[in-house]
Design a protein around this motif. Structure first.
Motif, mmCIF file in Angstrom:
data_model
loop_
_atom_site.group_PDB
_atom_site.id
_atom_site.type_symbol
_atom_site.label_atom_id
_atom_site.label_comp_id
_atom_site.label_asym_id
_atom_site.label_seq_id
_atom_site.Cartn_x
_atom_site.Cartn_y
_atom_site.Cartn_z
ATOM 1 N N SER A 133 -34.144 14.764 89.376
ATOM 2 C CA SER A 133 -35.389 15.341 90.180
ATOM 3 C C SER A 133 -35.109 14.421 91.576
ATOM 4 O O SER A 133 -35.573 15.644 92.566
ATOM 5 N N SER A 168 -32.795 17.289 93.368
ATOM 6 C CA SER A 168 -33.376 18.410 93.575
ATOM 7 C C SER A 168 -35.138 18.418 94.666
ATOM 8 O O SER A 168 -34.576 19.505 95.139
ATOM 9 N N ALA A 169 -35.034 17.749 95.130
ATOM 10 C CA ALA A 169 -35.832 17.428 95.622
ATOM 11 C C ALA A 169 -35.640 16.674 97.364
ATOM 12 O O ALA A 169 -36.009 17.924 97.971
ATOM 13 N N ALA A 203 -34.333 21.027 98.332
ATOM 14 C CA ALA A 203 -35.205 21.814 98.672
ATOM 15 C C ALA A 203 -35.552 21.523 99.842
ATOM 16 O O ALA A 203 -36.337 22.290 100.678
ATOM 17 N N LYS A 204 -35.569 20.099 100.457
ATOM 18 C CA LYS A 204 -35.671 19.373 101.460
ATOM 19 C C LYS A 204 -34.810 20.067 102.290
ATOM 20 O O LYS A 204 -35.127 20.795 103.849
ATOM 21 N N HIS A 242 -27.547 21.975 96.299
ATOM 22 C CA HIS A 242 -28.185 21.092 94.872
ATOM 23 C C HIS A 242 -26.720 20.361 95.317
ATOM 24 O O HIS A 242 -27.201 19.316 94.875
ATOM 25 N N GLU A 267 -38.127 27.096 97.818
ATOM 26 C CA GLU A 267 -36.954 26.518 98.307
ATOM 27 C C GLU A 267 -35.946 25.575 96.564
ATOM 28 O O GLU A 267 -35.962 25.468 96.107
ATOM 29 N N GLU A 268 -38.215 25.271 95.991
ATOM 30 C CA GLU A 268 -37.760 24.464 94.541
ATOM 31 C C GLU A 268 -36.817 25.797 93.120
ATOM 32 O O GLU A 268 -36.240 25.098 92.304
ATOM 33 N N GLU A 269 -36.683 27.017 93.989
ATOM 34 C CA GLU A 269 -36.473 27.530 92.807
ATOM 35 C C GLU A 269 -34.783 27.654 92.564
ATOM 36 O O GLU A 269 -33.695 27.492 92.268
ATOM 37 N N ARG A 302 -33.047 24.176 92.007
ATOM 38 C CA ARG A 302 -33.226 23.749 90.552
ATOM 39 C C ARG A 302 -32.350 23.257 90.020
ATOM 40 O O ARG A 302 -30.772 23.447 90.559
#
Length: 636
Positions: A38, A41-42, A45-46, A401, A480-482, A485
């Motif tokens: 997790s 992934s954060a 996204a950043k 990622h 961004e989160e997608e 992932r």
């Protein structure tokens, strides 16, 4: 027996390993708990947000976003570029351009891209398409017809110019000297380069000699930029084995291996003397086992002792990647070497899938889901970061990622570098380099623009799909989160199952079973073939004669000999006479109505049963055809 020789068996066993259990193991090998995943992934996204905020997305990303493989126009461009590699004459070029350009909606792309070059190219394609449209009635139609006839050479030249302009974006230089000069600006910013001399597999000895000379000259030129005692700080070169020998194939192994190994060793010695890195590029899956034979021979040579610049590329989308990394580490340990390993996702995935389907293999040599390749990449990264006693890891990726995961796994480890392609990933790796001080090497193609097309097609295939990171990062509609992932989360949600849209090769034509193929590049299957043929080797003899029940006067039998060994009598054959041939034809004509009345299902069942008999007796068929055609006893 050495550890690396044992490892070859593990690599071969994993060639077509079942995907689901392999993926479960690789996900576990990543050693990332849910909380860490997790966090990764954060962080990813950043990174995506930072890249988007820079506003410096590269030309290649913009081009692929505008003309990705999810658009008809993108597919048309890829087909045009790929087909022009084999176009024989100007007339065919004109017809090809008309076929690929005219039918598509280029106008819909006007103004969509923030890149001046992409928009300019779109206008050119739009105008070209309109010029080439079928003429209408009246004055307008006449003018269109006139412009089309007079303008085809101009249009042909314009397409060539467009390719050249693309070459300026995607190729660092036409010569190694030009490439190094153009790369100086990035070197001043702390980047290093790995130069790739454009060109595909050698088809003739002359091709191979030309490529060898190009590599030798490039190594000599790059040596002038090798200013550090630490080879990791110096530029390097990437080598394609297929470019160095025209018969780089399993069937020619015995004669090819010493020749190719000798050529590669000469180049490796030159790279050692120059103080630069020397990476062996990965190629098609059917060449991997052969490549390892060459790599082992060369790395074992005592003249390379003390040099840390020999490198090998590993493709994570292949199911053999994990044992391959183990083998490379064991190889370095057994020969007391330190080597470089460049981890990539992989190239020509679609080719590997299609080849397995054509051959009717039991499974695929590559993963059938993108997330599975991403997981394999992370598992490989975890393994490489634990092998820095013998391996210098090089992580080639444009995926935020993957980058974030490597940074997480490499905490406290300085002995690795990131890599990106020239023209791609500049913003992402710029952000990472500034924030973390990581090394970054740029993989830069060098060569004439006419050699660009195959490279461009490869990049389109790798990154042109709408699911690719390169495509998504410029599509602001994708959150961004997608993009960031977690691939393990995705794989777990699908039970680590293979892609249901891609049936096993044997099931491609369900309910009819695909014909069984034999991969004669796979040592495991070659051993199986040899075992199946063994009972029918010389002095085994076949007897062949008419099978018709019709009467025939006795005919003399004759021996059939192996043309490669006149002392090997394959068998004896009795020819059918004219009367027997006539009787057989009459019998077939008489039986035809009853056979036709059986119906398609029954006839198909009989044909499949006959095919099954051939497959069950493949070893005997192989032995008979080989001996009768003039082959030696072994197929190796």
């Amino acid at each position: 027996m050495t550890a690396h020789s044992v490892g070859r068996d593990a690599i071969r066993a994993a060639y077509l390993a079942p995907e689901t259990p392999l993926m479960r193991q690789l996900a576990a090998d990543c050693a990332l708990d849910p909380e860490t995943r997790s966090s990764i992934s954060a962080d990813a996204a950043k990174l995506v947000r930072q890249v988007r905020e820079t506003g410096t997305v590269g030309m290649m990303e913009k081009f692929l976003a505008e003309y990705g493989l999810s658009t008809d126009e993108g597919v048309a461009l890829m087909c045009l570029a790929e087909a022009m590699l084999r176009v024989p004459d100007a007339h065919t070029v004109d017809e090809l351009i008309r076929d690929k350009i005219t039918p598509h909606d280029w106008a819909s792309h006007i103004g969509d891209s923030g890149s001046i070059l992409v928009n300019a190219s779109t206008w050119g394609l739009l105008l070209t398409g309109r010029v080439l449209e079928d003429e209408g009635p009246g004055v307008v139609g006449t003018l269109h017809s006139l412009v089309r006839r007079l303008g085809e050479p101009v249009i042909r030249k314009a397409v060539g110019q467009a390719m050249a302009e693309m070459g300026n974006q995607f190729v660092l230089g036409e010569t190694i000297a030009e490439a190094m000069k153009r790369g100086d600006a990035m070197v001043e910013q702390g980047y290093t380069y790995s130069y790739d001399m454009l060109g595909e597999a050698a088809c003739t000895a002359a091709d191979a000699a030309r490529y060898q000379e190009a590599y030798a000259k490039a190594i000599a030129a790059i040596a002038s930029r090798a200013e550090s005692d630490d080879i990791r700080e110096n530029p390097g070169i990437s080598i394609k084995l297929s470019a160095l020998h025209p018969r780089y194939e399993q069937s020619q192994r015995d004669s090819m291996l010493p020749e190719l190994s000798g050529t590669l060793l000469d180049l490796a010695r030159a790279a050692k003397a120059a103080g630069i890195g020397f990476n062996i590029d990965a190629e098609e899956a059917d060449r991997l086992d052969l490549s390892l034979d060459v790599i082992e021979r060369v790395l074992a040579d005592k003249s390379l002792r003390g040099w840390d610049g020999f490198g090998v590329v590993v493709q994570a989308f292949g199911r053999r990647a994990d044992p391959l990394i183990d083998w490379l580490h064991a190889l370095a340990r057994d020969f007391d070497r330190k080597i470089m390993v460049r981890l990539v996702k992989g190239a020509y995935w679609d080719t590997e899938i299609k080849r397995a389907q054509v051959l009717g293999l039991s499974d695929y040599p590559v993963f059938t889901r993108k997330a599975h390749s991403d997981i394999s990449y992370l598992a490989g990264a975890r393994k490489l970061l634990g092998m820095t006693d013998r391996i210098y890891p090089q992580f080639a990726t444009h995926n935020a990622h993957s980058v974030a995961a490597i940074l997480n796994m490499a905490t406290g480890t300085a002995g690795f570098e990131f890599q990106r392609l020239h023209g791609m990933g500049e913003a992402l790796h710029g952000v990472v380099k500034e924030a973390h001080g990581t090394r970054c090497r740029i993989y830069a193609p060098v060569g004439a623009h006419q050699d660009l097309l195959a490279y461009l097609v490869r990049r389109l295939l790798e990154n042109g799909a709408n699911s690719s990171f390169v495509n998504q990062i410029v599509d602001l509609s994708v959150p961004e989160e997608e993009i960031a992932r977690d691939p393990i989360e995705f794989a777990e949600a699908n039970g680590f199952s293979a892609n249901p849209a891609i049936p096993f090769p044997r099931d491609l034509f369900t309910p009819r079973r695909n014909s069984l193929g034999w991969d004669i590049t796979d040592p495991v299957q070659l051993t199986e073939i040899e075992k199946a043929r063994a009972p029918f080797a010389s002095p085994y003899k076949w007897l062949a004669g008419p099978i018709s029940a019709a009467a025939q006067a006795p005919a003399p039998a004759r021996d059939v000999c192996n043309p490669a060994d006149p002392n090997d009598v394959v068998g004896r054959i009795t020819e059918a006479g004219d009367k027997l041939v006539t009787a057989a034809i009459d019998c077939a004509v008489e039986a035809h109505p009853a056979w036709e009345a059986q119906g398609a299902v029954t006839r198909a069942s009989a044909l499949r049963a006959a095919a099954d008999i051939y497959e069950r007796n493949a070893g005997e068929v192989f032995a008979l055809t080989a001996r009768e055609a003039g082959a030696k006893e072994t197929c190796r």
